[in-house]
Design a protein around this motif. Structure first.
Motif, mmCIF file in Angstrom:
data_model
loop_
_atom_site.group_PDB
_atom_site.id
_atom_site.type_symbol
_atom_site.label_atom_id
_atom_site.label_comp_id
_atom_site.label_asym_id
_atom_site.label_seq_id
_atom_site.Cartn_x
_atom_site.Cartn_y
_atom_site.Cartn_z
ATOM 1 N N LEU A 147 -6.394 7.766 -6.890
ATOM 2 C CA LEU A 147 -6.514 7.669 -6.049
ATOM 3 C C LEU A 147 -6.039 9.151 -4.992
ATOM 4 C CD1 LEU A 147 -4.208 4.995 -5.319
ATOM 5 C CD2 LEU A 147 -6.116 4.702 -5.523
ATOM 6 N N ALA A 148 -7.533 9.154 -4.218
ATOM 7 C CA ALA A 148 -7.587 10.446 -3.127
ATOM 8 C C ALA A 148 -7.342 9.724 -1.552
ATOM 9 C CB ALA A 148 -9.355 10.726 -2.329
ATOM 10 N N LEU A 149 -6.286 9.847 -0.860
ATOM 11 C CA LEU A 149 -5.430 9.689 -0.035
ATOM 12 C C LEU A 149 -5.424 10.674 1.210
ATOM 13 C CD1 LEU A 149 -3.383 8.104 2.179
ATOM 14 C CD2 LEU A 149 -1.840 9.260 1.097
ATOM 15 N N ILE A 150 -6.886 10.577 2.032
ATOM 16 C CA ILE A 150 -6.963 11.321 3.318
ATOM 17 C C ILE A 150 -6.538 11.026 4.546
ATOM 18 C CG2 ILE A 150 -9.167 12.274 4.604
ATOM 19 C CD1 ILE A 150 -10.950 11.030 1.666
ATOM 20 N N GLU A 151 -5.342 11.561 4.859
ATOM 21 C CA GLU A 151 -4.462 11.208 5.871
ATOM 22 C C GLU A 151 -4.165 12.586 7.100
ATOM 23 O OE1 GLU A 151 -2.479 9.928 8.725
ATOM 24 O OE2 GLU A 151 -3.203 8.460 7.934
ATOM 25 N N ASP A 152 -4.305 12.435 7.566
ATOM 26 C CA ASP A 152 -3.526 14.412 8.413
ATOM 27 C C ASP A 152 -1.965 13.690 8.961
ATOM 28 O OD1 ASP A 152 -4.147 11.850 10.110
ATOM 29 O OD2 ASP A 152 -4.075 13.944 11.972
ATOM 30 N N PHE A 176 0.680 4.665 -10.156
ATOM 31 C CA PHE A 176 -1.382 5.217 -9.542
ATOM 32 C C PHE A 176 -0.776 6.854 -9.325
ATOM 33 C CE2 PHE A 176 -1.581 1.480 -7.385
ATOM 34 C CZ PHE A 176 -2.761 0.977 -7.186
ATOM 35 N N THR A 177 -1.634 7.861 -9.557
ATOM 36 C CA THR A 177 -1.858 9.124 -9.422
ATOM 37 C C THR A 177 -2.515 9.379 -8.313
ATOM 38 O OG1 THR A 177 -2.042 9.670 -11.656
ATOM 39 C CG2 THR A 177 -2.282 11.106 -10.111
ATOM 40 N N VAL A 178 -2.211 10.274 -7.206
ATOM 41 C CA VAL A 178 -2.183 10.318 -6.154
ATOM 42 C C VAL A 178 -2.423 11.938 -5.541
ATOM 43 C CG1 VAL A 178 -1.890 10.171 -3.865
ATOM 44 C CG2 VAL A 178 -1.435 8.193 -5.180
ATOM 45 N N SER A 180 2.891 -3.000 5.547
ATOM 46 C CA SER A 180 3.862 -2.051 4.321
ATOM 47 C C SER A 180 3.344 -1.867 3.492
ATOM 48 C CB SER A 180 4.106 -3.733 4.344
ATOM 49 O OG SER A 180 3.553 -4.581 3.499
ATOM 50 N N GLN A 181 4.546 -1.339 3.010
ATOM 51 C CA GLN A 181 3.662 -0.467 1.649
ATOM 52 C C GLN A 181 3.061 -1.296 0.345
ATOM 53 O OE1 GLN A 181 3.236 2.881 1.375
ATOM 54 N NE2 GLN A 181 3.465 2.827 3.286
ATOM 55 N N ARG A 182 3.564 -1.809 0.829
ATOM 56 C CA ARG A 182 3.367 -3.252 -0.731
ATOM 57 C C ARG A 182 2.168 -4.027 -0.304
ATOM 58 N NH1 ARG A 182 8.137 -7.801 -1.067
ATOM 59 N NH2 ARG A 182 6.637 -8.910 -2.643
ATOM 60 N N GLU A 183 1.679 -3.603 0.845
ATOM 61 C CA GLU A 183 0.732 -4.998 1.198
ATOM 62 C C GLU A 183 -0.525 -3.322 0.622
ATOM 63 O OE1 GLU A 183 -2.031 -6.506 4.722
ATOM 64 O OE2 GLU A 183 -0.072 -5.767 5.373
ATOM 65 N N LEU A 184 -0.278 -2.670 0.896
ATOM 66 C CA LEU A 184 -1.117 -1.847 0.285
ATOM 67 C C LEU A 184 -1.880 -1.396 -0.736
ATOM 68 C CD1 LEU A 184 -2.792 0.783 1.506
ATOM 69 C CD2 LEU A 184 -1.298 2.509 0.553
ATOM 70 N N VAL A 185 -0.697 -1.435 -1.552
ATOM 71 C CA VAL A 185 -0.665 -1.714 -3.318
ATOM 72 C C VAL A 185 -1.518 -3.061 -3.551
ATOM 73 C CG1 VAL A 185 0.856 -2.126 -5.119
ATOM 74 C CG2 VAL A 185 0.886 0.110 -3.574
ATOM 75 N N ALA A 209 1.537 10.612 5.128
ATOM 76 C CA ALA A 209 0.766 10.361 3.627
ATOM 77 C C ALA A 209 1.820 10.955 2.604
ATOM 78 C CB ALA A 209 0.385 12.135 4.082
ATOM 79 N N LEU A 210 2.787 11.729 2.452
ATOM 80 C CA LEU A 210 4.185 11.512 1.932
ATOM 81 C C LEU A 210 4.499 10.058 1.119
ATOM 82 C CD1 LEU A 210 6.117 14.851 3.111
ATOM 83 C CD2 LEU A 210 4.195 14.761 1.386
ATOM 84 N N MET A 211 4.795 9.778 2.446
ATOM 85 C CA MET A 211 5.493 8.504 2.121
ATOM 86 C C MET A 211 4.709 7.384 1.102
ATOM 87 S SD MET A 211 6.707 5.548 4.686
ATOM 88 C CE MET A 211 5.024 5.123 5.104
ATOM 89 N N CYS A 212 3.343 7.240 1.488
ATOM 90 C CA CYS A 212 2.678 6.669 0.865
ATOM 91 C C CYS A 212 2.515 6.907 -1.175
ATOM 92 C CB CYS A 212 1.161 6.671 1.291
ATOM 93 S SG CYS A 212 0.873 5.946 2.811
ATOM 94 N N SER A 213 1.963 8.528 -0.761
ATOM 95 C CA SER A 213 2.398 8.517 -2.225
ATOM 96 C C SER A 213 3.420 8.603 -2.630
ATOM 97 C CB SER A 213 1.528 10.663 -1.485
ATOM 98 O OG SER A 213 0.937 11.018 -1.039
ATOM 99 N N SER A 214 4.685 8.791 -1.902
ATOM 100 C CA SER A 214 5.733 8.676 -2.704
ATOM 101 C C SER A 214 5.246 6.899 -3.159
ATOM 102 C CB SER A 214 6.669 8.477 -2.140
ATOM 103 O OG SER A 214 8.261 8.658 -3.039
ATOM 104 N N TYR A 215 5.610 6.494 -2.327
ATOM 105 C CA TYR A 215 4.837 4.821 -3.179
ATOM 106 C C TYR A 215 4.265 3.960 -3.984
ATOM 107 C CZ TYR A 215 5.958 -0.102 -2.264
ATOM 108 O OH TYR A 215 6.186 -1.754 -2.503
ATOM 109 N N LEU A 216 2.885 4.835 -3.308
ATOM 110 C CA LEU A 216 1.939 4.262 -4.807
ATOM 111 C C LEU A 216 2.186 5.698 -6.482
ATOM 112 C CD1 LEU A 216 -0.911 5.652 -2.483
ATOM 113 C CD2 LEU A 216 -0.747 2.905 -3.257
#
Length: 224
Positions: free
Chosen positions: A5-10, A27-29, A105-110, A15-22
């Motif tokens: 995944l590419a996470l484009i977030e300022d 996933f690889t972020v 929620s991070q679960r919804e994003l996943v 971003a760190l929270m999302c990356s860690s959860y993903l």
């Protein structure tokens, strides 16, 4: 294989929270904090899906999406604090595959990511990969060199198939462990051993065969 995944977030904390959860979700972020880095990330051939924020410090996420859609159908999920109907419609009309309004929620994003990836999967059409005299039948899980079958163990076959999908591309030991074994934490000696065995089997074929080249300090590539 772990989807990339590419996470484009300022927002660094978000971003760190999302990356860690993903990452924990399988996933690889690759994180990009602005439009310039995001453009580079989106055009990386190894990316399977983009999670795109609209409010970037050096440009508009919508313009980034518009530029991507002129050349690519790479799946994109927009995440934004802009929840108005006009914003959601604009994002979807430009070409977003989904639109998620913050906070979520991070679960919804996943779940949204997995759903979009399922929808974007191409039909399961058997593919035959060719690299010089090497032919890899991905449906039969069989590899031959000039018609001579290679007797490969499952991980040897998976490693050869991955290399044959991108002849000339250098894969690091960590990338091979992640994509073939699904665990980059395993010792790199695992890759060294399997490459050694594959080289022996390719060399044993009574005809010129592709070779697996060690690129010192970087990894391995298949040279037809």
């Amino acid at each position: 294989m772990r989807p990339h995944l590419a996470l484009i977030e300022d927002d660094t904390d978000f971003a760190l929270m999302c990356s860690s959860y993903l990452e924990r979700a399988g996933f690889t972020v690759r994180w990009a904090a602005d439009a310039r880095a995001g453009k580079s990330a989106m055009h990386d051939g190894g990316i399977d899906l983009v999670v795109l924020d609209l409010g970037l410090p050096d440009g508009s996420g919508l313009e980034l999406l518009r530029a991507l859609r002129s050349t690519s159908r790479l799946p994109v999920i927009v995440v934004s604090g802009r929840g108005e109907e006009t914003d959601r419609v604009a994002g979807l009309e430009i070409g977003a595959d989904d639109y998620l309004v913050k906070p979520f929620s991070q679960r919804e994003l996943v779940a949204r990511i997995r759903a979009v990836l399922r929808r974007s999967e191409p039909p399961d059409v058997p593919v035959v990969l060719e690299a010089g005299a090497l032919r890899v039948d991905t449906a039969a899980h069989r590899a031959t060199v000039a018609g001579v079958p290679l007797a490969l163990r499952p991980k040897e076959y998976a490693l050869l198939e991955l290399l044959a999908r991108s002849p000339g591309r250098v894969f690091s030991a960590e990338q091979l462990l992640e994509q073939v074994w699904g665990a980059s934490w395993q010792p790199s000696a695992t890759v060294v051993e399997h490459v050694y065995r594959l080289r022996g089997k390719l060399a044993a074929v009574p005809t010129p065969a592709p070779r697996i080249t060690t690129v010192r300090g970087f990894g391995y590539r298949l040279d037809p």
